[in-house]
Design an enzyme around this catalytic site. Structure first.
Site, PDB file in Angstrom:
ATOM      1  CG  HIS A   1      42.548 -20.408 -67.261  1.00  0.00           C
ATOM      2  ND1 HIS A   1      41.511 -20.032 -67.960  1.00  0.00           N
ATOM      3  CD2 HIS A   1      43.058 -19.673 -66.241  1.00  0.00           C
ATOM      4  CE1 HIS A   1      41.334 -19.266 -67.039  1.00  0.00           C
ATOM      5  NE2 HIS A   1      41.967 -19.298 -65.872  1.00  0.00           N
TER       6      HIS A   1
ATOM      7  CG  MET B   1      35.463 -18.254 -60.620  1.00  0.00           C
ATOM      8  SD  MET B   1      36.998 -18.734 -61.495  1.00  0.00           S
ATOM      9  CE  MET B   1      37.938 -19.280 -60.298  1.00  0.00           C
TER      10      MET B   1
ATOM     11  N   GLY C   1      41.653 -15.720 -56.774  1.00  0.00           N
ATOM     12  CA  GLY C   1      42.939 -14.410 -56.204  1.00  0.00           C
ATOM     13  C   GLY C   1      44.196 -15.247 -56.374  1.00  0.00           C
TER      14      GLY C   1
ATOM     15  CG  ASP D   1      44.074 -17.459 -63.807  1.00  0.00           C
ATOM     16  OD1 ASP D   1      43.126 -17.238 -64.255  1.00  0.00           O
ATOM     17  OD2 ASP D   1      44.898 -18.497 -63.672  1.00  0.00           O
TER      18      ASP D   1
ATOM     19  CG  HIS E   1      39.962 -16.158 -65.192  1.00  0.00           C
ATOM     20  ND1 HIS E   1      39.963 -16.914 -63.921  1.00  0.00           N
ATOM     21  CD2 HIS E   1      38.492 -15.262 -64.912  1.00  0.00           C
ATOM     22  CE1 HIS E   1      39.173 -16.525 -63.234  1.00  0.00           C
ATOM     23  NE2 HIS E   1      38.286 -15.425 -63.807  1.00  0.00           N
TER      24      HIS E   1
ATOM     25  N   GLY F   1      45.591 -25.761 -62.525  1.00  0.00           N
ATOM     26  CA  GLY F   1      47.233 -24.882 -62.198  1.00  0.00           C
ATOM     27  C   GLY F   1      47.874 -25.656 -62.176  1.00  0.00           C
ATOM     28  CB  SER F   2      48.083 -26.424 -58.136  1.00  0.00           C
ATOM     29  OG  SER F   2      47.835 -25.136 -57.488  1.00  0.00           O
TER      30      SER F   2
ATOM     31  CG  ASP G   1      39.876 -20.986 -63.124  1.00  0.00           C
ATOM     32  OD1 ASP G   1      40.972 -21.645 -62.512  1.00  0.00           O
ATOM     33  OD2 ASP G   1      39.831 -19.533 -63.250  1.00  0.00           O
ATOM     34  N   GLY G   2      39.686 -23.643 -60.562  1.00  0.00           N
ATOM     35  CA  GLY G   2      39.800 -23.614 -59.447  1.00  0.00           C
ATOM     36  C   GLY G   2      40.188 -24.914 -58.554  1.00  0.00           C
ATOM     37  N   GLY G   3      40.944 -25.897 -58.400  1.00  0.00           N
ATOM     38  CA  GLY G   3      41.384 -26.908 -57.567  1.00  0.00           C
ATOM     39  C   GLY G   3      40.820 -27.923 -58.305  1.00  0.00           C
TER      40      GLY G   3
ATOM     41  CG  MET H   1      44.876 -12.605 -60.124  1.00  0.00           C
ATOM     42  SD  MET H   1      45.458 -13.229 -59.316  1.00  0.00           S
ATOM     43  CE  MET H   1      44.694 -14.735 -59.938  1.00  0.00           C
TER      44      MET H   1
ATOM     45  CB  SER I   1      45.772 -21.688 -64.594  1.00  0.00           C
ATOM     46  OG  SER I   1      45.850 -20.676 -64.159  1.00  0.00           O
TER      47      SER I   1
ATOM     48  CG  MET J   1      40.127 -13.381 -61.796  1.00  0.00           C
ATOM     49  SD  MET J   1      40.619 -14.767 -61.456  1.00  0.00           S
ATOM     50  CE  MET J   1      41.847 -14.977 -62.358  1.00  0.00           C
TER      51      MET J   1
HETATM   52  C1  DX5 Z   1      41.558 -18.245 -59.714  1.00  0.00           C
HETATM   53  C2  DX5 Z   1      42.340 -18.093 -60.938  1.00  0.00           C
HETATM   54  C3  DX5 Z   1      43.220 -20.398 -61.133  1.00  0.00           C
HETATM   55  C4  DX5 Z   1      43.798 -20.653 -60.674  1.00  0.00           C
HETATM   56  C5  DX5 Z   1      43.775 -22.282 -60.613  1.00  0.00           C
HETATM   57  O1  DX5 Z   1      41.701 -17.747 -58.639  1.00  0.00           O
HETATM   58  O2  DX5 Z   1      41.577 -18.593 -62.096  1.00  0.00           O
HETATM   59  O3  DX5 Z   1      42.614 -20.214 -62.916  1.00  0.00           O
HETATM   60  O4  DX5 Z   1      45.417 -20.122 -61.757  1.00  0.00           O
HETATM   61  O5  DX5 Z   1      44.643 -22.457 -59.638  1.00  0.00           O
HETATM   62  P1  DX5 Z   1      44.501 -24.256 -58.811  1.00  0.00           P
HETATM   63  O6  DX5 Z   1      44.365 -25.161 -60.568  1.00  0.00           O
HETATM   64  O7  DX5 Z   1      45.539 -24.672 -58.753  1.00  0.00           O
HETATM   65  O8  DX5 Z   1      43.760 -24.237 -58.244  1.00  0.00           O
HETATM   66 ZN    ZN Z   2      40.841 -18.805 -64.306  1.00  0.00          ZN
END
Ligand code: DX5
Ligand code: ZN
Length: 218
Positions: free
Chosen positions: A28, A132, A137, A30, A61, A192-193, A170-172, A32, A5, A63
């Protein structure tokens, strides 16, 4: 499939960062809008820029509120799969058809508080289901393991009906959470991270893929 991401990338070096993960399966993106989620990220112009930098599959994605109004803009920007939130529309099947008519893949996503059961009967309309595992966010949040029940329900339905629908999470997602996600039945993993906050994003993608592949073959 590993989908870094770019939300976690260094935006001042976006080109270098995207090129650094040329071993990823997808990128990916994102989107928002500050309304559907409290944060604001980027829009069609940055998406088109990423598409110019890389030939990789763009997993976009959304949002955002009113996702139906933005299909054309993201198709033009180079999205290969457009994922919207079911909480943002009252016609998820109609919107999926609209996206597929443009010649790209259609995906839907559910927030942690949204049950998956109402959507299990509609999976034939989708190329991808995105679970998710954090509240959408922000990047860098902790993985919510209870969301894997949705993955298991999706896996069971997709296998029983022999559907062509990818399960993405997606997420963590990190080296600590990807294996249990793969075991639950995920095919695609957003990170992402765990990719861009590492010294070597390319090596992080390789490691995540290895962990997921090994867990799937258990
Ligand atoms: C959160 C996004 C994710 C985010 C994931 O709203 O949809 O795609 O970038 O980031 P990590 O992998 O750091 O949780
Ligand atoms: Zn995402």
């Amino acid at each position: 499939m590993i989908a870094p991401s770019i939300l976690a990338a260094d935006f001042a070096r976006l080109g270098d960062q995207v090129r650094a993960v040329d071993n990823a399966d997808w990128i990916h993106v994102d989107i928002m809008d500050g309304h559907f989620v409290p944060n604001l990220s980027f829009g069609p112009d940055i998406t088109a820029t990423v598409d110019k930098i890389t030939g990789q599959h763009l997993d976009v994605h959304l949002m955002i509120e009113n996702p139906e109004d933005w299909v054309d803009a993201y198709v033009d920007a180079g999205a290969d799969c457009l994922i919207f939130h079911v909480e943002a529309t009252d016609d998820h099947i109609g919107l999926a058809k609209k996206i597929r008519q443009k010649g790209i893949k259609a995906g839907f996503s559910v927030k942690p508080g949204t049950p998956i059961e109402p959507y299990l009967a509609d999976l034939e309309h989708f190329d991808l289901a995105l679970v998710m595992s954090v509240e959408p966010g922000f990047g860098g949040q902790s993985f919510m393991p209870d969301q894997l029940d949705k993955v298991r329900a999706l896996r069971q339905t997709i296998d029983e009906k022999n559907l062509d629908c990818v399960i993405e999470i997606d997420g963590g997602i990190s080296e600590h959470t990807i294996e249990k996600s793969a075991e639950a039945g995920c095919d695609a993993f957003v990170a992402g991270s765990a990719v861009f906050k590492k010294a070597d994003p390319r090596a992080a993608v390789t490691q995540l893929r290895e962990l997921a592949t090994q867990a799937t073959h258990h």
